[in-house]
Design a protein around this motif. Structure first.
Motif, PDB file in Angstrom:
ATOM      1  N   ARG A  35     -10.613  23.445 -14.751  1.00 24.65           N
ATOM      2  CA  ARG A  35     -10.833  24.826 -14.321  1.00 24.65           C
ATOM      3  C   ARG A  35     -12.316  25.137 -14.479  1.00 24.65           C
ATOM      4  N   THR A  36     -12.891  25.802 -13.484  1.00 30.36           N
ATOM      5  CA  THR A  36     -14.294  26.206 -13.557  1.00 30.36           C
ATOM      6  C   THR A  36     -14.414  27.354 -14.558  1.00 30.36           C
ATOM      7  N   LEU A  37     -15.194  27.154 -15.608  1.00 33.80           N
ATOM      8  CA  LEU A  37     -15.357  28.132 -16.687  1.00 33.80           C
ATOM      9  C   LEU A  37     -16.675  28.896 -16.538  1.00 33.80           C
ATOM     10  N   LEU A  95     -15.653  30.758 -10.041  1.00 32.08           N
ATOM     11  CA  LEU A  95     -15.221  31.012 -11.415  1.00 32.08           C
ATOM     12  C   LEU A  95     -13.698  31.035 -11.516  1.00 32.08           C
ATOM     13  N   TRP A  96     -13.172  30.346 -12.509  1.00 30.25           N
ATOM     14  CA  TRP A  96     -11.754  30.222 -12.844  1.00 30.25           C
ATOM     15  C   TRP A  96     -10.970  29.368 -11.849  1.00 30.25           C
ATOM     16  N   GLN A  97     -11.627  28.810 -10.851  1.00 28.93           N
ATOM     17  CA  GLN A  97     -10.914  28.016  -9.849  1.00 28.93           C
ATOM     18  C   GLN A  97     -10.440  26.701 -10.469  1.00 28.93           C
ATOM     19  N   VAL A  98      -9.184  26.366 -10.220  1.00 28.37           N
ATOM     20  CA  VAL A  98      -8.611  25.100 -10.677  1.00 28.37           C
ATOM     21  C   VAL A  98      -8.862  24.052  -9.594  1.00 28.37           C
TER      22      VAL A  98
END
Length: 186
Positions: A35-37, A95-98
């Motif tokens: 996940r993009t943090l 952001l937050w993309q899995v």
């Protein structure tokens, strides 16, 4: 440092899967979900281009461990180093993309092995990296691939290296460490 926890998690998970499922064939596509943090994001609001390499390392660790190569390298006191790499970006990770890091050994030449890493969302490639890696001895020197394959007790089952990869490796190579490499701009 902020990738260390994901690295430790990936190593733990890969070891668990190796114990549970046994070693993967070296030509298998390894997959790690990421996940993009917020620590991965740049000022433009998408994943920083420099972060891709660190997150693709997670795929490399997973693949090395799950194929049994990691343990072999440790036993033989060998280690892998990245000699060169190139990444191509297609779509931004937000952001937050899995996404899934897909990793696969794609071939070898007489000195190096080549891996492909991809950032994939819903089956679609967002970014792709080709990596040329070499194996070295902790005592010094290069591990010949014939010795590596013999130690793996496996035939050389890696696919033929694509011509464009061989051309890229030649075109992007720097002089050996035994030759001078002065910084001269033309």
């Amino acid at each position: 440092m902020n990738v260390i926890w994901r690295t430790l998690w990936t190593i733990w998970r890969a070891r668990r899967l190796l114990r549970r499922d046994g070693a993967l064939d070296p030509t298998t596509v390894g997959r790690v979900t990421v996940r993009t943090l917020p620590t991965d994001i740049d000022l433009l609001g998408h994943m920083n281009n420099g972060r891709y390499g660190s997150l693709f390392d997670l795929g490399r660790f997973d693949l090395l461990i799950r194929t049994g190569l990691w343990d072999l390298l440790s036993e033989q006191r060998w280690y892998a180093v990245v000699a060169s790499e190139t990444v191509t970006f297609r779509k931004s990770l937000e952001l937050w993309q899995v996404f899934t890091v897909e990793s696969r050994l794609v071939g070898h030449d007489d000195k190096s092995t080549y891996l492909m890493h991809r950032a994939v969302v819903d089956g679609e490639v967002y970014a792709e990296m080709i990596v040329r890696a070499r194996f070295l001895r902790r005592s010094g020197g290069v591990v010949p691939l014939e010795e590596l394959f013999a130690a793996l007790h496996k035939p050389d089952s890696l696919p033929e290296l694509a011509p464009w990869v061989a051309e890229w490796a030649t075109a992007s190579a720097l002089p050996s460490t035994k030759k001078p490499a002065p910084s001269i701009w033309r």
